[in-house]
Design an enzyme around this catalytic site. Structure first.
Site, PDB file in Angstrom:
ATOM      1  N   LYS A   1       0.842  -1.190   0.000  1.00 13.32           N
ATOM      2  CA  LYS A   1       0.000   0.000   0.000  1.00 13.32           C
ATOM      3  C   LYS A   1       0.889   1.256   0.000  1.00 13.32           C
ATOM      4  O   LYS A   1       2.102   1.173   0.248  1.00 13.32           O
ATOM      5  CB  LYS A   1      -0.907  -0.035   1.222  1.00 13.32           C
ATOM      6  CG  LYS A   1      -1.846  -1.262   1.253  1.00 13.32           C
ATOM      7  CD  LYS A   1      -2.691  -1.263   2.522  1.00 13.32           C
ATOM      8  CE  LYS A   1      -3.529  -2.521   2.636  1.00 13.32           C
ATOM      9  NZ  LYS A   1      -4.354  -2.518   3.872  1.00 13.32           N
TER      10      LYS A   1
ATOM     11  N   TYR B   1     -12.163  -3.185  -2.172  1.00 11.06           N
ATOM     12  CA  TYR B   1     -12.596  -3.223  -0.774  1.00 11.06           C
ATOM     13  C   TYR B   1     -14.121  -3.180  -0.653  1.00 11.06           C
ATOM     14  O   TYR B   1     -14.658  -2.732   0.365  1.00 11.06           O
ATOM     15  CB  TYR B   1     -11.962  -2.071   0.002  1.00 11.06           C
ATOM     16  CG  TYR B   1     -10.511  -2.338   0.394  1.00 11.06           C
ATOM     17  CD1 TYR B   1     -10.162  -3.497   1.087  1.00 11.06           C
ATOM     18  CD2 TYR B   1      -9.503  -1.426   0.107  1.00 11.06           C
ATOM     19  CE1 TYR B   1      -8.843  -3.744   1.454  1.00 11.06           C
ATOM     20  CE2 TYR B   1      -8.180  -1.666   0.468  1.00 11.06           C
ATOM     21  CZ  TYR B   1      -7.860  -2.834   1.150  1.00 11.06           C
ATOM     22  OH  TYR B   1      -6.563  -3.082   1.529  1.00 11.06           O
TER      23      TYR B   1
ATOM     24  N   ASN C   1      -1.434  -0.205   7.558  1.00 12.01           N
ATOM     25  CA  ASN C   1      -0.801  -1.504   7.812  1.00 12.01           C
ATOM     26  C   ASN C   1      -0.022  -2.052   6.627  1.00 12.01           C
ATOM     27  O   ASN C   1       0.304  -3.236   6.575  1.00 12.01           O
ATOM     28  CB  ASN C   1      -1.820  -2.509   8.367  1.00 12.01           C
ATOM     29  CG  ASN C   1      -2.953  -2.786   7.401  1.00 12.01           C
ATOM     30  OD1 ASN C   1      -2.950  -2.305   6.269  1.00 12.01           O
ATOM     31  ND2 ASN C   1      -3.924  -3.564   7.844  1.00 12.01           N
TER      32      ASN C   1
ATOM     33  N   HIS D   1      -1.391  -5.609   1.640  1.00 11.19           N
ATOM     34  CA  HIS D   1      -2.627  -6.381   1.490  1.00 11.19           C
ATOM     35  C   HIS D   1      -2.311  -7.771   0.978  1.00 11.19           C
ATOM     36  O   HIS D   1      -1.424  -7.940   0.142  1.00 11.19           O
ATOM     37  CB  HIS D   1      -3.577  -5.708   0.481  1.00 11.19           C
ATOM     38  CG  HIS D   1      -4.629  -6.651  -0.042  1.00 11.19           C
ATOM     39  ND1 HIS D   1      -5.790  -6.895   0.641  1.00 11.19           N
ATOM     40  CD2 HIS D   1      -4.657  -7.444  -1.138  1.00 11.19           C
ATOM     41  CE1 HIS D   1      -6.497  -7.801  -0.038  1.00 11.19           C
ATOM     42  NE2 HIS D   1      -5.834  -8.144  -1.119  1.00 11.19           N
TER      43      HIS D   1
ATOM     44  N   GLU E   1      -9.471 -10.700  -7.102  1.00 15.25           N
ATOM     45  CA  GLU E   1      -8.545  -9.569  -6.998  1.00 15.25           C
ATOM     46  C   GLU E   1      -7.496  -9.591  -8.112  1.00 15.25           C
ATOM     47  O   GLU E   1      -7.169  -8.543  -8.684  1.00 15.25           O
ATOM     48  CB  GLU E   1      -7.878  -9.575  -5.621  1.00 15.25           C
ATOM     49  CG  GLU E   1      -8.870  -9.196  -4.517  1.00 15.25           C
ATOM     50  CD  GLU E   1      -8.378  -9.499  -3.105  1.00 15.25           C
ATOM     51  OE1 GLU E   1      -9.176  -9.307  -2.166  1.00 15.25           O
ATOM     52  OE2 GLU E   1      -7.219  -9.929  -2.939  1.00 15.25           O
TER      53      GLU E   1
HETATM   54  P1  GTP Z   1      -6.200  -6.477   3.601  1.00  8.72           P
HETATM   55  O1  GTP Z   1      -5.141  -7.507   3.334  1.00  8.72           O
HETATM   56  O2  GTP Z   1      -5.751  -5.072   3.331  1.00  8.72           O
HETATM   57  O3  GTP Z   1      -7.514  -6.820   2.952  1.00  8.72           O
HETATM   58  O4  GTP Z   1      -6.401  -6.524   5.162  1.00  8.72           O
HETATM   59  P2  GTP Z   1      -7.100  -7.664   5.998  1.00  8.72           P
HETATM   60  O5  GTP Z   1      -7.677  -8.713   5.111  1.00  8.72           O
HETATM   61  O6  GTP Z   1      -6.122  -8.097   7.017  1.00  8.72           O
HETATM   62  O7  GTP Z   1      -8.283  -6.852   6.692  1.00  8.72           O
HETATM   63  P3  GTP Z   1      -9.712  -6.442   6.100  1.00  8.72           P
HETATM   64  O8  GTP Z   1      -9.902  -7.013   4.739  1.00  8.72           O
HETATM   65  O9  GTP Z   1     -10.720  -6.748   7.143  1.00  8.72           O
HETATM   66  O10 GTP Z   1      -9.567  -4.873   6.024  1.00  8.72           O
HETATM   67  C1  GTP Z   1      -9.003  -4.293   4.880  1.00  8.72           C
HETATM   68  C2  GTP Z   1      -8.196  -3.082   5.276  1.00  8.72           C
HETATM   69  O11 GTP Z   1      -9.055  -2.108   5.826  1.00  8.72           O
HETATM   70  C3  GTP Z   1      -7.169  -3.328   6.374  1.00  8.72           C
HETATM   71  O12 GTP Z   1      -5.964  -3.846   5.898  1.00  8.72           O
HETATM   72  C4  GTP Z   1      -6.991  -1.933   6.944  1.00  8.72           C
HETATM   73  O13 GTP Z   1      -6.104  -1.175   6.125  1.00  8.72           O
HETATM   74  C5  GTP Z   1      -8.374  -1.373   6.816  1.00  8.72           C
HETATM   75  N1  GTP Z   1      -9.077  -1.532   8.086  1.00  8.72           N
HETATM   76  C6  GTP Z   1      -9.631  -2.650   8.595  1.00  8.72           C
HETATM   77  N2  GTP Z   1     -10.178  -2.426   9.797  1.00  8.72           N
HETATM   78  C7  GTP Z   1      -9.955  -1.101  10.045  1.00  8.72           C
HETATM   79  C8  GTP Z   1     -10.267  -0.226  11.127  1.00  8.72           C
HETATM   80  O14 GTP Z   1     -10.875  -0.627  12.113  1.00  8.72           O
HETATM   81  N3  GTP Z   1      -9.864   1.070  11.002  1.00  8.72           N
HETATM   82  C9  GTP Z   1      -9.200   1.531   9.916  1.00  8.72           C
HETATM   83  N4  GTP Z   1      -8.839   2.817   9.867  1.00  8.72           N
HETATM   84  N5  GTP Z   1      -8.880   0.750   8.884  1.00  8.72           N
HETATM   85  C10 GTP Z   1      -9.252  -0.536   8.955  1.00  8.72           C
HETATM   86 MG    MG Z   2      -8.900  -8.271   3.493  1.00  9.99          MG
END
Ligand code: GTP
Ligand code: MG
Length: 153
Positions: free
Chosen positions: A9, A49, A114, A117, A128
């Site tokens: 990212k 997303y 973070n 992805h 994806e």
């Molecule tokens: P990805 O690999 O990026 O998809 O992350 P993930 O699969 O570990 O988590 P998820 O798909 O649930 O969420 C996608 C992304 O949304 C995360 O990687 C974060 O960058 C963001 N995100 C998720 N939860 C939160 C939150 O509570 N607050 C914020 N600010 N961002 C969040």
């Molecule tokens: Mg995810």
């Protein structure tokens, strides 16, 4: 063969993590079959997303991905169990839960920044990869030493 979509990212790019991420996947035994730098159009980030559309952080997530302050490094990695292993290499979504030794555990402190992805299932990996890459941008190639990495017997 199993493939997953991995993206560094914009925060990960800003922080100089490109080589570190590639190093961790490459040294494990995975094969890079597609890579490009891209500032995703808003529609692409929104679709990527899409399952988080109802969440309060969604607008901020989309604008963070699309700002253009740094590109996203989009990749496809291939290999045995790469979807689940990729998630382990990356670590838990929230850096507080990400183990030291994982990318998020070693480099990040905020769930909203973070750095990386990774697809969470075969279904999302397929979707994806299709969203981010044209078929001709993904290369079929074999390790010359594949039997030393991938053989199960
Ligand atoms: P990805 O690999 O990026 O998809 O992350 P993930 O699969 O570990 O988590 P998820 O798909 O649930 O969420 C996608 C992304 O949304 C995360 O990687 C974060 O960058 C963001 N995100 C998720 N939860 C939160 C939150 O509570 N607050 C914020 N600010 N961002 C969040
Ligand atoms: Mg995810």
């Amino acid at each position: 063969v199993e493939r997953t979509f991995i993206a560094i990212k914009p925060d990960g790019v800003q922080r100089g993590m490109i080589s570190e991420v590639i190093h961790r996947f490459e040294r494990k035994g995975y094969k890079l079959v597609a890579i490009k730098a891209i500032v995703p159009p808003k529609a692409l980030a929104e679709e990527h997303y899409g399952d988080l559309k109802a969440r309060p952080f969604y607008p901020g997530l989309v604008s963070y991905m699309t700002s253009g302050k740094a590109p996203v490094i989009a990749m496809v990695w291939e290999g045995v169990d790469v979807i689940r292993q990729g998630r382990r290499i990356i670590g838990a979504t929230n850096p507080l839960d990400a183990e030291p030794g994982s990318i998020r555990g070693d480099y990040t402190i905020s769930v909203g920044r973070n750095a990386i992805h990774g697809s969470d299932s075969f279904e999302s990996a397929t979707i994806e990869i299709g969203l981010w890459f044209k078929p001709e941008e993904v290369y079929n190639w074999q390790f010359a030493h594949a039997e030393w990495i991938e053989s199960k017997n």
